[in-house]
Enzyme design. Structure first.
Site, PDB file in Angstrom:
ATOM      1  N   HIS A  87       4.024   0.786  -9.550  1.00  0.00           N
ATOM      2  CA  HIS A  87       4.485   0.650  -7.912  1.00  0.00           C
ATOM      3  C   HIS A  87       3.292   0.023  -7.201  1.00  0.00           C
ATOM      4  O   HIS A  87       2.336   0.619  -7.570  1.00  0.00           O
ATOM      5  CB  HIS A  87       5.107   1.982  -7.298  1.00  0.00           C
ATOM      6  CG  HIS A  87       5.165   1.583  -5.770  1.00  0.00           C
ATOM      7  ND1 HIS A  87       6.178   0.945  -5.186  1.00  0.00           N
ATOM      8  CD2 HIS A  87       4.464   2.066  -4.846  1.00  0.00           C
ATOM      9  CE1 HIS A  87       5.875   0.837  -3.961  1.00  0.00           C
ATOM     10  NE2 HIS A  87       4.901   1.660  -3.440  1.00  0.00           N
ATOM     11  N   SER A  88       3.330  -1.109  -6.926  1.00  0.00           N
ATOM     12  CA  SER A  88       2.039  -1.767  -6.095  1.00  0.00           C
ATOM     13  C   SER A  88       0.849  -1.883  -6.805  1.00  0.00           C
ATOM     14  O   SER A  88       1.029  -2.515  -8.313  1.00  0.00           O
ATOM     15  CB  SER A  88       1.647  -0.743  -5.143  1.00  0.00           C
ATOM     16  OG  SER A  88       0.868  -1.280  -4.050  1.00  0.00           O
ATOM     17  N   MET A  89      -0.202  -1.200  -6.874  1.00  0.00           N
ATOM     18  CA  MET A  89      -1.350  -1.209  -7.721  1.00  0.00           C
ATOM     19  C   MET A  89      -1.034  -0.939  -9.090  1.00  0.00           C
ATOM     20  O   MET A  89      -1.411  -1.311 -10.032  1.00  0.00           O
ATOM     21  CB  MET A  89      -2.541  -0.246  -7.393  1.00  0.00           C
ATOM     22  CG  MET A  89      -3.706  -0.509  -8.224  1.00  0.00           C
ATOM     23  SD  MET A  89      -4.761   1.094  -8.423  1.00  0.00           S
ATOM     24  CE  MET A  89      -3.669   2.298  -9.147  1.00  0.00           C
TER      25      MET A  89
END
Length: 106
Positions: A87-89
């Site tokens: 998720h994201s990073m």
């Protein structure tokens, strides 16, 4: 137990789903996922340095170093069917790790 895993992996439980958290969280972001995905998937949250029980360790900001450490630590677990989720990073980390594995012949 591997340094990077928040839970102990179990062999022969179906596909292993390695989960990489976003920058503002830790492996606990995936608490409860095992219950939700069911018995055919083994959810393995990845705990990065500088987070939760590893908070006293320096965070790794060099992507190449991180994927090398992930390979050294998690590599032996990647011989069974597996997938990466981020998720994201965490998506960036999962993507770079997957790229590294393809580039190095895994």
């Amino acid at each position: 137990m591997q340094r990077y895993l928040a839970v102990r992996p179990v062999s022969g439980t179906g596909i292993r789903l390695f989960c990489f958290h976003h920058a503002g969280a830790g492996a606990l972001a995936f608490a409860g996922w095992q219950r939700r995905v069911g018995p055919g998937v083994s959810v393995l949250p990845v705990r990065l340095p500088g987070r939760e029980t590893r908070r006293r360790e320096d965070r790794i900001t060099d992507g190449a170093r991180l994927v090398e450490e992930l390979q050294n630590d998690l590599g032996p677990l990647l011989d069974e069917p597996h997938a990466f989720y981020g998720h994201s990073m965490g998506a960036l980390v999962a993507y770079r790790f997957a790229q590294h594995r393809v580039r190095t012949g895994y």
